[in-house]
Design an enzyme around this catalytic site. Structure first.
Site, short mmCIF file in Angstrom:
data_model
loop_
_atom_site.label_atom_id
_atom_site.label_comp_id
_atom_site.label_asym_id
_atom_site.label_seq_id
_atom_site.Cartn_x
_atom_site.Cartn_y
_atom_site.Cartn_z
N PRO A 7 32.80 99.92 -67.83
CA PRO A 7 32.88 100.60 -68.89
C PRO A 7 32.63 99.76 -70.20
O PRO A 7 32.82 98.77 -70.42
CB PRO A 7 34.56 101.03 -68.63
CG PRO A 7 35.03 99.93 -68.20
CD PRO A 7 34.02 99.33 -66.87
N ASP A 8 32.05 100.62 -71.35
CA ASP A 8 31.71 100.04 -72.51
C ASP A 8 33.05 100.26 -73.44
O ASP A 8 33.39 101.26 -73.89
CB ASP A 8 30.42 100.74 -73.05
CG ASP A 8 29.97 99.80 -74.36
OD1 ASP A 8 31.09 99.53 -75.27
OD2 ASP A 8 28.78 99.77 -74.73
N ASN A 55 30.03 84.54 -68.48
CA ASN A 55 29.08 84.32 -69.45
C ASN A 55 29.47 83.02 -70.15
O ASN A 55 30.68 82.62 -69.95
CB ASN A 55 28.76 85.61 -70.24
CG ASN A 55 29.75 86.14 -70.89
OD1 ASN A 55 30.42 85.32 -71.66
ND2 ASN A 55 30.19 87.17 -70.49
N LYS A 109 26.53 102.70 -80.47
CA LYS A 109 27.95 102.63 -80.29
C LYS A 109 28.68 103.42 -81.05
O LYS A 109 30.02 103.35 -80.92
CB LYS A 109 28.36 101.00 -80.45
CG LYS A 109 27.56 100.11 -79.39
CD LYS A 109 28.35 99.33 -78.18
CE LYS A 109 27.52 98.49 -77.34
NZ LYS A 109 28.11 97.96 -76.23
N LYS A 166 22.05 99.10 -82.30
CA LYS A 166 23.25 99.09 -81.48
C LYS A 166 24.59 99.52 -82.18
O LYS A 166 25.36 100.18 -81.54
CB LYS A 166 23.44 97.36 -81.27
CG LYS A 166 24.64 97.18 -80.12
CD LYS A 166 24.48 95.83 -79.59
CE LYS A 166 23.54 95.29 -78.52
NZ LYS A 166 23.86 94.07 -78.07
N PHE A 186 30.38 93.37 -82.02
CA PHE A 186 29.66 92.28 -82.52
C PHE A 186 28.42 92.15 -81.70
O PHE A 186 28.34 92.88 -80.55
CB PHE A 186 30.60 91.00 -81.88
CG PHE A 186 31.19 90.38 -82.98
CD1 PHE A 186 32.44 90.83 -83.59
CD2 PHE A 186 30.88 88.92 -83.58
CE1 PHE A 186 33.17 90.20 -84.69
CE2 PHE A 186 31.55 88.53 -84.55
CZ PHE A 186 32.76 88.98 -84.99
N LYS A 244 36.12 84.55 -48.76
CA LYS A 244 34.99 83.67 -49.15
C LYS A 244 33.54 84.04 -48.54
O LYS A 244 33.74 83.96 -47.01
CB LYS A 244 35.34 82.37 -49.15
CG LYS A 244 34.37 81.28 -49.75
CD LYS A 244 34.64 80.05 -49.61
CE LYS A 244 33.28 78.82 -50.23
NZ LYS A 244 33.31 77.73 -49.73
#
Ligand code: CTP
Length: 404
Positions: A309-310, A212, A345, A341, A327, A291
């Protein structure tokens, strides 16, 4: 780069003889840009490596090299020059000058200034590997530390003499950071901070993967601010192209699973965990070992994904969790998603990025979510914001528990 700590500070910058004198031109520029006044004092030997004219132009003040300089009205340069100083910084500090300092010698302007001072003294050694390792130098450095001096560095790496090893002076930017760090209030002294930063990279095959746009800047800024606040900092970083902040221990990882494992190995020692990383939520169930090639039939590859996993939630669920901070980067409805959130969490504090996603930008605006409500902080560059956030976290810390 941190600036607030140095604005309005008055520094005496003492230069002794060594090739690292060239780094002091850049250091002077960084210090003055941050709002510090820099009074340069050079030994005779230092003037062989860089001219007082250069240092005068960069510092914007006359440079002093002799205790017999008639420009000081009362002829007491050794007292007057450091009278207003918040610190004396000796950079580069030669082997000879360290030895002089360790023995309290005062046979030129700079050494006399150091002996006659009433302010902290920071030394930034610069020398050849063998000179640094010499038992006499090591004895002197031990003595200087025992006398309460701050010894910044040295660095390790290639040296002007062609050898490789310990002894080279910290780079100008690192020296600057170390000086800024010295002036920061030590609100996290004795605390250990573990952070994650950057993106993760989840391979699909040996050359492709999912990642990302996280730049890692906010996490690195927080690591730097925590270090400057006196904490021992361990930064677990995904793939980013950023320099390790001075004094921070960095561990590089690629995947979410590796980040999770690195955090779990160290979390028992942490007082604070800050999950800044944009962790990939999923990874390919089976990444291809080779590949993936286009086929003659043009069949498209398909992947099944499994959940990663979180890390933050796992840390928060530990029997004796550190103070855990999350965050949240949202593309809309932060006010709704942020608190939801945080509660999901199970962390005491969650920092939400306000407005458009700010990946890679230097400015940020955030909202703090906690059980008692939400607080918006003013827009600021990431380094200023990082310092504010570290102060906010420090305020909320429970007293250290004897069982952790
Ligand atoms: N986080 C984590 N491990 C994960 C996912 C997220 O530690 N596998 C942490 C992040 O570092 C951040 C917080 O959880 O501190 C929120 O991350 P975010 O991506 O916004 O939350 P998600 O749980 O992934 O929720 P969603 O993507 O559905 O918004």
């Amino acid at each position: 780069m941190a600036t607030a700590e140095l604005a309005g500070k008055h520094l005496v910058l003492g230069m002794t003889g060594g090739i690292a004198c060239y780094k002091i031109a850049e250091l002077t520029r960084l210090l003055t840009k941050a709002g510090a006044t820099v009074q340069v004092v050079m030994t005779e030997a230092a003037t062989q490596f860089i001219t007082p004219v250069t240092m005068q132009a960069l510092s914007g003040r006359p440079v002093y090299t002799s205790q017999w300089d008639g420009r000081v009205p009362n002829n007491m340069a050794h007292i007057d020059l450091s009278r207003e100083a918040d610190a004396i910084v000796i950079a580069p500090a030669s082997t000879d000058f360290l030895a002089k300092l360790a023995h309290g010698m005062a046979d030129d302007l700079l050494s006399t200034l150091c002996v006659a001072r009433d302010c902290p003294l920071l030394v930034v050694p610069a020398m050849n590997r063998q000179m640094w390792q010499n038992p006499a130098t090591q004895r002197n450095v031990t003595q200087l530390r025992a006398d309460g001096l701050q010894v910044l560095g040295p660095d390790s790496g290639p040296q002007a003499c062609g050898e490789v090893g310990d002894g080279r002076m910290l780079e100008a930017a690192a020296t600057y950071e170390a000086i800024a760090s010295f002036f920061s209030p030590k609100i996290l002294a004795g605390r250990r901070v573990l952070l994650t930063a950057g993106p993760t990279f989840e391979p699909l095959d040996p050359v492709r993967g999912i990642t990302n746009r996280s730049s890692g800047k906010m996490g690195f800024a927080l690591a730097r601010a925590a270090q400057q606040a006196g904490a021992e900092v361990h930064l677990v970083a995904g793939p980013v192209a950023l320099e390790t902040p001075w004094g921070v221990f960095r561990e590089d990882v690629q995947t979410a699973q590796q980040m999770h494992d690195a955090v779990m190995r160290s979390v028992a020692d942490a007082d604070i965990f800050i999950g800044v990383a944009a962790v990939a939520d999923w990874r390919a169930d089976h990444a291809s070992e080779h590949k993936i090639k286009k086929t003659a039939e043009r069949t498209l590859p398909t992947f099944t994904f499994v959940e990663n996993p979180d890390i933050l939630a796992t840390v928060a669920k530990l029997p004796h969790p550190p103070f855990a901070v999350g965050f949240a980067a949202e593309s809309g409805d932060l006010e709704v998603h942020g608190e939801e959130k945080r509660a999901r969490k199970n962390v005491p504090l969650l920092i939400g990025n306000l407005g458009p996603l700010t990946f890679g930008l230097d400015d940020n605006e955030v909202i703090l979510f906690e059980a008692s409500g939400a607080t918006k902080l003013p827009r600021a560059d990431k380094q200023t914001l990082a310092r504010t956030l570290i102060a906010e976290i420090a305020k909320r810390l429970p007293e250290p528990s004897p069982i952790r």
